[in-house]
Design an enzyme around this catalytic site. Structure first.
Site, short mmCIF file in Angstrom:
data_model
loop_
_atom_site.label_atom_id
_atom_site.label_comp_id
_atom_site.label_asym_id
_atom_site.label_seq_id
_atom_site.Cartn_x
_atom_site.Cartn_y
_atom_site.Cartn_z
N CYS A 45 0.95 -1.17 -0.03
CA CYS A 45 -0.14 -0.06 -0.06
C CYS A 45 0.98 1.11 0.02
CB CYS A 45 -1.08 -0.05 1.02
SG CYS A 45 -2.01 1.43 1.45
N ASP A 52 -0.42 -5.50 1.16
CA ASP A 52 -1.69 -5.94 0.66
C ASP A 52 -1.76 -7.30 -0.05
OD1 ASP A 52 -3.30 -3.61 1.01
OD2 ASP A 52 -2.73 -2.59 -0.66
#
EC number: 1.7.1.13
Length: 137
Positions: A45, A52
């Site tokens: 991210c 993520d």
């Protein structure tokens, strides 16, 4: 761009995504439905620098006479591991890279991200319908 509070981890730019790892194999079976899934996709991210992690589902018909070589796809996915890219951008990038490689309009990429902060995100690009008549590129 807004910044997250607290510790932020370093990450790489989009240029670290190794599209050159992707390889296609000639294939004569335009009407064969192909579905590929992995639970091992990860990127970073760019807001927080936190990972993520998600499940990628690729569905396509090899209209362009090509299929993706799976080991090359795995290496391509690994190249995302330290890249700062928003979830929606990652899905779009995977879709565009595979659409270009496979030369097909009947392709759909879905990424179901692990729950983070109590929020589950699913992103999807493409269609198995192909181009509609009169559709402009």
């Amino acid at each position: 761009m807004p910044k997250a509070e607290g510790r932020i981890f370093d990450f790489k730019g989009h240029d670290a995504i190794r599209t050159d790892f992707l390889e296609a194999i000639d294939f004569d079976g335009k009407d064969e439905y192909i579905k590929i899934e992995t639970d091992e996709f990860s990127a970073v991210c760019p807001f927080s620098g936190l990972p993520d992690i998600g499940r990628v589902i690729i569905e396509y018909y090899p209209d362009g006479g090509k299929i993706v070589e799976l080991k090359s796809l795995k290496y391509y996915f690994v190249s995302f591991r330290n890249v700062g890219i928003y979830q929606e951008e990652a899905t779009k990038r995977i879709y565009e890279d595979l659409k270009n490689l496979l030369k097909t309009d009947r392709i759909r990429v879905t990424v179901i991200y692990n729950i983070r902060g109590g929020i589950k995100t699913t992103t999807q690009m493409g269609s198995l319908e192909g181009k509609k008549s009169g559709e402009v590129e």
